[in-house]
Design a protein around this motif. Structure first.
Motif, PDB file in Angstrom:
ATOM      1  N   GLU A 331      49.968  40.427  41.020  1.00  0.00           N
ATOM      2  CA  GLU A 331      48.494  39.453  40.869  1.00  0.00           C
ATOM      3  C   GLU A 331      47.257  40.041  40.638  1.00  0.00           C
ATOM      4  N   SER A 335      45.242  38.604  37.634  1.00  0.00           N
ATOM      5  CA  SER A 335      43.965  37.935  37.777  1.00  0.00           C
ATOM      6  C   SER A 335      42.935  38.396  37.125  1.00  0.00           C
ATOM      7  N   LYS A 339      43.035  34.774  30.182  1.00  0.00           N
ATOM      8  CA  LYS A 339      44.216  33.562  29.412  1.00  0.00           C
ATOM      9  C   LYS A 339      44.189  33.561  28.048  1.00  0.00           C
ATOM     10  N   LYS A 362      53.979  32.013  34.686  1.00  0.00           N
ATOM     11  CA  LYS A 362      53.712  31.484  36.173  1.00  0.00           C
ATOM     12  C   LYS A 362      52.321  31.437  36.322  1.00  0.00           C
ATOM     13  N   HIS A 363      51.580  32.230  35.752  1.00  0.00           N
ATOM     14  CA  HIS A 363      50.246  32.303  36.062  1.00  0.00           C
ATOM     15  C   HIS A 363      49.305  31.695  34.975  1.00  0.00           C
TER      16      HIS A 363
END
Length: 389
Positions: A331, A335, A339, A362-363
């Motif tokens: 994570e 993070s 993206k 998934k993120h």
């Protein structure tokens, strides 16, 4: 524990065989009768790779009458560091044929039977039924459970071994052993580990000479079972650490909750392989040539290498950033990434990078792809000057 001889001493020895095996014949525990048992036995060795190589070499030299070999792979140069039954001149040849040729040079009295096919639920019972003893040197859990279940159903004993980096394990399983001592592989490993927790030697590496240490133990157990001498590893797990030069022997007990083995199952699904494959097949990929074309056009690409540091040190693609798989899937790392960037993730052959992309999706990462075939495809299709491994 001690087990009665597996086969009868029906075979006769020729004068040449008496000379060849004379050092065995001089051992009281083996003698002429034990050597005849070896000649009369049919042993199936599954895999002519790292463990299968020393097993086949020593069982052939010991005079086992019939050796069956199950292997559908071909000899690759990277095999030669540990698979000592193969030679430089055998590169590109079927491993089973290469192994047979070497065995014939060692002992022409041994009959070699080739099974040049993948061992699967559809053919395993037919193949295994023709042998007295099975030796399993495979490196994947699906095949191990398959071999175990077939041996349980056919009431046959088998010797099992595994290796990884500096450590190896050996045991003997025989559900239908004389007395109330029957054990099978599921007593040691009732459930397979998740696929991502079971790296292969191709990913994690293995000390080549470890294969000789573990393979010789496996061959020794086979000879003890055939001749009925000594105390076998039935009911014990031998663990060898090459770095510490230490051996541990761990008792194996029957699993508290046992599901009777009554039929063969889908072992890829049981080991999570089908689910993983299904997920990986949905991952968008980019070929090495497509990636190279994008680079030449000057397009913005964030190339991330998720292999281990040892692999990174061997070879890397220019411009790549190294973030190991476990760290990349955290994570904390995801993070901090944008993206919207076009991201290409790669590993050695493509499996680990697809695992990473599953987690990235998934993120919310929708603009990322896996390099199809990994860095090996890049070396093959784009830059042959780089070293392969």
């Amino acid at each position: 524990m001690h087990i009665s001889p597996l086969v009868a001493p029906d075979a006769e020895l020729s004068n040449n065989e008496v000379l060849r095996y004379s050092r065995h014949l001089l051992i009281p525990e083996v003698g002429l009768e034990g050597q005849k048992r070896l000649k009369n036995c049919r042993v199936l060795v599954i895999g002519a790779g790292g463990l299968g190589s020393p097993v086949l070499l020593y069982l052939a030299a010991a005079g086992v009458g019939t050796l069956g070999i199950v292997d559908f792979d071909v000899v690759d140069e990277s095999n030669l560091q540990r698979q000592v039954i193969h030679k430089q001149s055998n590169i590109g040849k079927r491993k089973s044929i290469s192994a047979r040729d070497t065995i014939k040079e060692i002992n022409p009295h041994v009959q070699v039977v080739l099974h040049e096919e993948r061992l699967e639920a559809a053919n395993a019972q037919a193949i295994i039924s023709g042998y007295d003893l099975i030796v399993d040197g495979t490196d994947n859990f699906a095949t191990r459970y398959l071999v175990n279940d077939v041996c349980v159903l056919s009431k046959k004993p088998y010797v099992w071994g595994s290796i990884y980096r500096f450590e190896g394990q050996v045991s003997v399983f025989w559900e239908n052993a004389p007395g109330d001592v029957g054990l099978n592989y599921r007593d040691l490993y009732p459930e397979p580990p998740p696929p991502e927790m079971a790296p292969s030697c191709a990913e994690g590496g293995v000390l080549g000479i470890l294969c000789a240490s573990i393979g010789s133990m496996m061959a020794t157990e086979a000879i003890k079972l055939i001749t009925g001498i000594g105390e076998t590893l039935l009911g014990r797990l031998a663990v060898y650490d090459a770095l510490d030069m230490s051996y541990r022997f761990i008792p194996i007990k029957r699993a508290p909750v046992r599901t009777p083995i009554t039929q063969l199952i889908d072992y890829q699904e049981f080991c999570g392989g089908k689910q993983t494959t299904k997920l990986q097949n949905s991952i968008p990929v980019i070929s090495a040539l497509e990636l190279r074309e994008m680079q030449e056009k000057g397009e913005a690409i964030q190339l991330i290498d998720v292999r281990g540091i040892e692999e990174w040190n061997i070879v890397r693609i220019e411009g790549a950033t190294h973030i190991p798989k476990n760290k990349m899937m955290s994570e904390d790392v995801l993070s901090k990434m944008n993206k919207k960037d076009f991201i290409v993730v790669h590993c050695k052959m493509g499996a680990r990078s697809k695992d990473v992309l599953i987690e990235m999706q998934k993120h919310g990462f929708t603009n990322a792809k896996s390099l199809d075939g990994g860095i090996l495809a890049w070396i093959k299709d784009v830059d042959q000057s780089l070293p392969s491994y």
